[in-house]
Design an enzyme around this catalytic site. Structure first.
Site, PDB file in Angstrom:
ATOM      1  N   ARG A 268       3.490   2.153  -8.514  1.00 59.49           N
ATOM      2  CA  ARG A 268       2.498   1.486  -7.452  1.00 59.49           C
ATOM      3  C   ARG A 268       2.122   2.277  -6.281  1.00 59.49           C
ATOM      4  NH1 ARG A 268       5.730  -4.417  -6.717  1.00 59.49           N
ATOM      5  NH2 ARG A 268       4.898  -3.826  -4.586  1.00 59.49           N
TER       6      ARG A 268
ATOM      7  N   ARG B 141      10.932   3.394  -8.727  1.00 52.62           N
ATOM      8  CA  ARG B 141      10.600   2.168  -9.578  1.00 52.62           C
ATOM      9  C   ARG B 141       8.961   2.649 -10.476  1.00 52.62           C
ATOM     10  NH1 ARG B 141       9.778  -3.552  -6.738  1.00 52.62           N
ATOM     11  NH2 ARG B 141       7.943  -2.471  -5.626  1.00 52.62           N
TER      12      ARG B 141
ATOM     13  N   ARG C 149       6.273  -1.241   4.782  1.00 51.58           N
ATOM     14  CA  ARG C 149       6.667  -2.422   4.282  1.00 51.58           C
ATOM     15  C   ARG C 149       8.088  -2.960   4.886  1.00 51.58           C
ATOM     16  NH1 ARG C 149       6.365  -1.126  -1.626  1.00 51.58           N
ATOM     17  NH2 ARG C 149       6.598  -3.072  -2.465  1.00 51.58           N
TER      18      ARG C 149
ATOM     19  N   LYS D   2      13.656  -8.525  -6.441  1.00 47.40           N
ATOM     20  CA  LYS D   2      13.061  -9.923  -6.775  1.00 47.40           C
ATOM     21  C   LYS D   2      12.344  -9.958  -7.830  1.00 47.40           C
ATOM     22  CE  LYS D   2      10.682 -10.327  -2.907  1.00 47.40           C
ATOM     23  NZ  LYS D   2      10.893  -8.711  -2.413  1.00 47.40           N
TER      24      LYS D   2
ATOM     25  N   ARG E 220       6.315 -15.404   2.772  1.00 49.61           N
ATOM     26  CA  ARG E 220       6.521 -14.134   3.452  1.00 49.61           C
ATOM     27  C   ARG E 220       6.743 -14.055   4.862  1.00 49.61           C
ATOM     28  NH1 ARG E 220       5.940 -10.465  -1.285  1.00 49.61           N
ATOM     29  NH2 ARG E 220       5.567  -8.374  -0.365  1.00 49.61           N
TER      30      ARG E 220
HETATM   31  P1  AMP Z   1       5.168  -7.501  -3.588  1.00 48.29           P
HETATM   32  O1  AMP Z   1       4.776  -7.253  -5.113  1.00 48.29           O
HETATM   33  O2  AMP Z   1       5.841  -8.791  -3.555  1.00 48.29           O
HETATM   34  O3  AMP Z   1       5.896  -6.425  -2.992  1.00 48.29           O
HETATM   35  O4  AMP Z   1       3.540  -7.764  -2.932  1.00 48.29           O
HETATM   36  C1  AMP Z   1       2.770  -6.532  -3.012  1.00 48.29           C
HETATM   37  C2  AMP Z   1       1.699  -6.800  -1.734  1.00 48.29           C
HETATM   38  O5  AMP Z   1       1.156  -8.023  -2.019  1.00 48.29           O
HETATM   39  C3  AMP Z   1       2.328  -7.190  -0.411  1.00 48.29           C
HETATM   40  O6  AMP Z   1       2.930  -5.789   0.090  1.00 48.29           O
HETATM   41  C4  AMP Z   1       1.338  -7.659   0.374  1.00 48.29           C
HETATM   42  O7  AMP Z   1       0.457  -6.895   0.572  1.00 48.29           O
HETATM   43  C5  AMP Z   1       0.683  -8.474  -0.821  1.00 48.29           C
HETATM   44  N1  AMP Z   1       1.496  -9.885  -1.047  1.00 48.29           N
HETATM   45  C6  AMP Z   1       2.370 -10.537  -1.768  1.00 48.29           C
HETATM   46  N2  AMP Z   1       2.835 -11.726  -1.516  1.00 48.29           N
HETATM   47  C7  AMP Z   1       2.162 -12.088  -0.265  1.00 48.29           C
HETATM   48  C8  AMP Z   1       2.452 -13.105   0.799  1.00 48.29           C
HETATM   49  N3  AMP Z   1       3.360 -14.045   0.234  1.00 48.29           N
HETATM   50  N4  AMP Z   1       1.666 -13.048   1.763  1.00 48.29           N
HETATM   51  C9  AMP Z   1       0.905 -12.130   2.296  1.00 48.29           C
HETATM   52  N5  AMP Z   1       0.805 -10.924   1.255  1.00 48.29           N
HETATM   53  C10 AMP Z   1       1.385 -10.808   0.100  1.00 48.29           C
END
Ligand code: AMP
Length: 217
Positions: free
Chosen positions: A160, A127, A171, A13, A88
């Site tokens: 990360r 990654r 996740r 994404k 999400r």
């Molecule tokens: P990502 O980079 O999109 O994988 O997001 C990393 C982390 O940020 C996720 O595992 C969540 O802990 C938090 N996060 C990102 N977007 C959201 C969202 N829309 N709602 C809740 N937590 C989020």
């Protein structure tokens, strides 16, 4: 174009959002990036989000939604945006729908990046992200010219914390339980496009841009 990207962690994404946003001249709004920036700079929002992010859980809706509401109110998002990582879950999707109603607009399209679980684990473990500009690389599939260094800006690459294998599994469970129902939610509303997100990054971008070419302005 007002677009949401959905897909499991590791579907690409962030990478695709970057290219699509550039090609369509719209801002990429990534909730994960905004949270990570706030964690790094030690803001109150970052302090609230960190514990959830470290364990691979979702940050509570009230925190996340407020942050997105403020971001969508900025000038550059008026003509369109690409949301990466939001919504999400279904409650977030419902709030987004109401926010856009209030703004007198609606989503044009939700692009689902489809990849299977084995591929996701392979991708996440390799990654690497640039500490400076946030560009995402992969040690096997999309390596920078010099290991550990970002081709774009020369910044240092890091893994990360939440890409470690135990957290990745959690996740994926969170995605299956809370986020995957969005696919049916947006399909029922007639805005979903599913896209095969396997294969070279450039090919996925080409397919994505092709699938989106009639969407929005
Ligand atoms: P990502 O980079 O999109 O994988 O997001 C990393 C982390 O940020 C996720 O595992 C969540 O802990 C938090 N996060 C990102 N977007 C959201 C969202 N829309 N709602 C809740 N937590 C989020």
């Amino acid at each position: 174009m007002r677009c949401v990207l959905v897909g499991p962690p590791g579907a690409g994404k962030g990478t695709q959002a970057q290219y699509i946003a550039q090609a369509r001249l719209i801002p990429k709004i990534s909730t994960g990036d905004i949270f990570r920036l706030n964690v790094r700079t030690g803001t109150e929002l970052g302090v609230k989000a960190k514990q959830y992010m470290d364990s691979g859980d979702l940050v509570p809706d009230e925190v996340t939604i407020e942050m997105v509401r403020n971001r969508l109110a900025e000038d550059d998002a008026v003509k369109g945006f690409l949301l990466d990582g939001f919504p999400r879950n279904v409650p977030q999707a419902e709030v987004l729908g109401r926010m856009l109603d209030e703004m007198g607009t609606r989503l044009d399209v939700v692009l689902e990046l489809v990849v299977d679980d084995d591929e996701v684990v392979r991708r996440l473990s390799g990654r690497r992200t640039c500490r400076n500009c946030g560009t995402v690389w992969h040690v096997d599939f999309d390596p920078p010219a010099v290991e550990g260094i970002c081709d774009r800006c020369g910044g240092e690459l890091f893994q990360r914390d939440d890409d470690r294998s135990e957290t990745v599994r959690h996740r994926l469970e969170v995605y299956a339980e809370q986020t995957s129902p969005l696919v049916a939610y947006y399909a029922e509303r007639g805005v979903l496009i599913g896209l095969d997100a396997t294969g070279p990054v450039d090919n996925v971008t080409d397919r994505a841009l092709d699938a989106l070419r009639h969407q929005g302005d």
